[in-house]
Write a protein that holds these residues in place. Sequence first.
Motif, PDB file in Angstrom:
ATOM      1  N   PHE A  46      60.429  69.646 104.453  1.00  0.00           N
ATOM      2  CA  PHE A  46      60.912  70.422 103.546  1.00  0.00           C
ATOM      3  C   PHE A  46      61.596  71.645 104.115  1.00  0.00           C
ATOM      4  CE2 PHE A  46      58.122  68.416 100.955  1.00  0.00           C
ATOM      5  CZ  PHE A  46      58.614  68.015  99.939  1.00  0.00           C
ATOM      6  N   TYR A  47      61.527  71.892 105.514  1.00  0.00           N
ATOM      7  CA  TYR A  47      62.185  72.811 106.132  1.00  0.00           C
ATOM      8  C   TYR A  47      63.512  72.603 106.982  1.00  0.00           C
ATOM      9  CZ  TYR A  47      58.404  75.959 105.034  1.00  0.00           C
ATOM     10  OH  TYR A  47      57.233  76.578 104.335  1.00  0.00           O
ATOM     11  N   THR A  48      63.506  71.072 107.178  1.00  0.00           N
ATOM     12  CA  THR A  48      64.703  70.757 107.844  1.00  0.00           C
ATOM     13  C   THR A  48      65.407  69.711 107.248  1.00  0.00           C
ATOM     14  OG1 THR A  48      63.343  70.820 110.285  1.00  0.00           O
ATOM     15  CG2 THR A  48      65.222  69.462 110.124  1.00  0.00           C
ATOM     16  N   PHE A  49      64.994  68.683 106.616  1.00  0.00           N
ATOM     17  CA  PHE A  49      65.846  67.657 106.054  1.00  0.00           C
ATOM     18  C   PHE A  49      66.358  68.014 104.619  1.00  0.00           C
ATOM     19  CE2 PHE A  49      63.864  65.103 109.225  1.00  0.00           C
ATOM     20  CZ  PHE A  49      64.854  64.268 109.542  1.00  0.00           C
ATOM     21  N   MET A  50      65.481  68.717 103.941  1.00  0.00           N
ATOM     22  CA  MET A  50      65.816  69.165 102.463  1.00  0.00           C
ATOM     23  C   MET A  50      67.028  70.318 102.533  1.00  0.00           C
ATOM     24  SD  MET A  50      63.643  70.274  99.268  1.00  0.00           S
ATOM     25  CE  MET A  50      63.243  71.868  99.649  1.00  0.00           C
ATOM     26  N   PRO A  51      66.844  71.085 103.338  1.00  0.00           N
ATOM     27  CA  PRO A  51      67.930  72.302 103.497  1.00  0.00           C
ATOM     28  C   PRO A  51      69.364  71.674 104.188  1.00  0.00           C
ATOM     29  CG  PRO A  51      66.134  73.333 104.247  1.00  0.00           C
ATOM     30  CD  PRO A  51      65.735  71.793 103.998  1.00  0.00           C
ATOM     31  N   LEU A  52      69.129  70.881 104.948  1.00  0.00           N
ATOM     32  CA  LEU A  52      70.371  70.072 105.438  1.00  0.00           C
ATOM     33  C   LEU A  52      71.114  69.150 104.446  1.00  0.00           C
ATOM     34  CD1 LEU A  52      69.642  69.123 109.084  1.00  0.00           C
ATOM     35  CD2 LEU A  52      71.037  70.879 108.365  1.00  0.00           C
ATOM     36  N   GLY A  53      70.205  68.599 103.803  1.00  0.00           N
ATOM     37  CA  GLY A  53      70.582  67.732 102.568  1.00  0.00           C
ATOM     38  C   GLY A  53      71.374  68.495 101.475  1.00  0.00           C
ATOM     39  N   ILE A  54      70.650  69.683 100.961  1.00  0.00           N
ATOM     40  CA  ILE A  54      71.358  70.678 100.059  1.00  0.00           C
ATOM     41  C   ILE A  54      72.627  71.107 100.802  1.00  0.00           C
ATOM     42  CG2 ILE A  54      71.058  73.035  99.012  1.00  0.00           C
ATOM     43  CD1 ILE A  54      68.032  72.264  98.839  1.00  0.00           C
ATOM     44  N   ILE A  55      72.734  71.618 101.620  1.00  0.00           N
ATOM     45  CA  ILE A  55      73.961  72.223 102.079  1.00  0.00           C
ATOM     46  C   ILE A  55      75.169  71.259 102.282  1.00  0.00           C
ATOM     47  CG2 ILE A  55      75.146  73.148 104.118  1.00  0.00           C
ATOM     48  CD1 ILE A  55      72.576  74.564 105.019  1.00  0.00           C
ATOM     49  N   ILE A  56      74.863  69.997 102.831  1.00  0.00           N
ATOM     50  CA  ILE A  56      75.911  68.970 102.882  1.00  0.00           C
ATOM     51  C   ILE A  56      76.136  68.391 101.328  1.00  0.00           C
ATOM     52  CG2 ILE A  56      76.247  66.387 103.638  1.00  0.00           C
ATOM     53  CD1 ILE A  56      74.576  67.276 106.179  1.00  0.00           C
ATOM     54  N   GLY A  57      75.282  68.301 100.539  1.00  0.00           N
ATOM     55  CA  GLY A  57      75.532  67.939  99.308  1.00  0.00           C
ATOM     56  C   GLY A  57      76.400  68.727  98.451  1.00  0.00           C
ATOM     57  N   ALA A  58      75.962  69.945  98.512  1.00  0.00           N
ATOM     58  CA  ALA A  58      76.821  71.199  97.604  1.00  0.00           C
ATOM     59  C   ALA A  58      78.138  71.194  98.322  1.00  0.00           C
ATOM     60  CB  ALA A  58      76.077  72.530  97.877  1.00  0.00           C
ATOM     61  N   VAL A  59      78.551  71.126  99.571  1.00  0.00           N
ATOM     62  CA  VAL A  59      79.551  71.103  99.933  1.00  0.00           C
ATOM     63  C   VAL A  59      80.593  69.605  99.474  1.00  0.00           C
ATOM     64  CG1 VAL A  59      81.111  70.999 102.132  1.00  0.00           C
ATOM     65  CG2 VAL A  59      79.268  72.593 102.051  1.00  0.00           C
ATOM     66  N   LEU A  60      80.008  68.653  99.762  1.00  0.00           N
ATOM     67  CA  LEU A  60      80.581  67.440  99.482  1.00  0.00           C
ATOM     68  C   LEU A  60      80.691  67.277  97.898  1.00  0.00           C
ATOM     69  CD1 LEU A  60      79.094  64.886 101.733  1.00  0.00           C
ATOM     70  CD2 LEU A  60      81.329  65.982 101.881  1.00  0.00           C
ATOM     71  N   GLY A  61      79.757  67.888  97.192  1.00  0.00           N
ATOM     72  CA  GLY A  61      79.955  67.885  95.574  1.00  0.00           C
ATOM     73  C   GLY A  61      81.036  68.683  95.109  1.00  0.00           C
ATOM     74  N   ALA A  62      81.105  69.953  95.803  1.00  0.00           N
ATOM     75  CA  ALA A  62      82.149  70.600  95.342  1.00  0.00           C
ATOM     76  C   ALA A  62      83.785  70.345  95.656  1.00  0.00           C
ATOM     77  CB  ALA A  62      82.013  72.188  95.876  1.00  0.00           C
ATOM     78  N   ALA A  63      83.562  69.697  96.708  1.00  0.00           N
ATOM     79  CA  ALA A  63      85.061  69.453  97.372  1.00  0.00           C
ATOM     80  C   ALA A  63      85.547  67.929  96.777  1.00  0.00           C
ATOM     81  CB  ALA A  63      84.858  69.041  98.814  1.00  0.00           C
TER      82      ALA A  63
END
Length: 75
Positions: A46-63
């Motif tokens: 919850f402090y490593t994998f989830m934030p990385l997934g959120i950041i990468i997913g948000a950028v790829l989803g918006a793009a």
Amino acid sequence: MKVVLALIGLVLGAIAGGAIGVGAGMVWIKVFHTSDFEGYSGMLVFYTFMPLGIIIGAVLGAAGLVYLASREGAS
């Protein structure tokens, strides 16, 4: 319109990325036999994998949605 689609992609990508990040963290714990002493494995997920997934997913989803919007507008 592209801005609205970018925000929608950002939110949906963040949700999907967070879920995928938690899943990837759970796989990591099982494969590498991460210690569960004092909640270490939970903190790792919850402090490593989830934030990385959120950041990468948000950028790829918006793009991705902006790309699809610009592609339909060109044709």
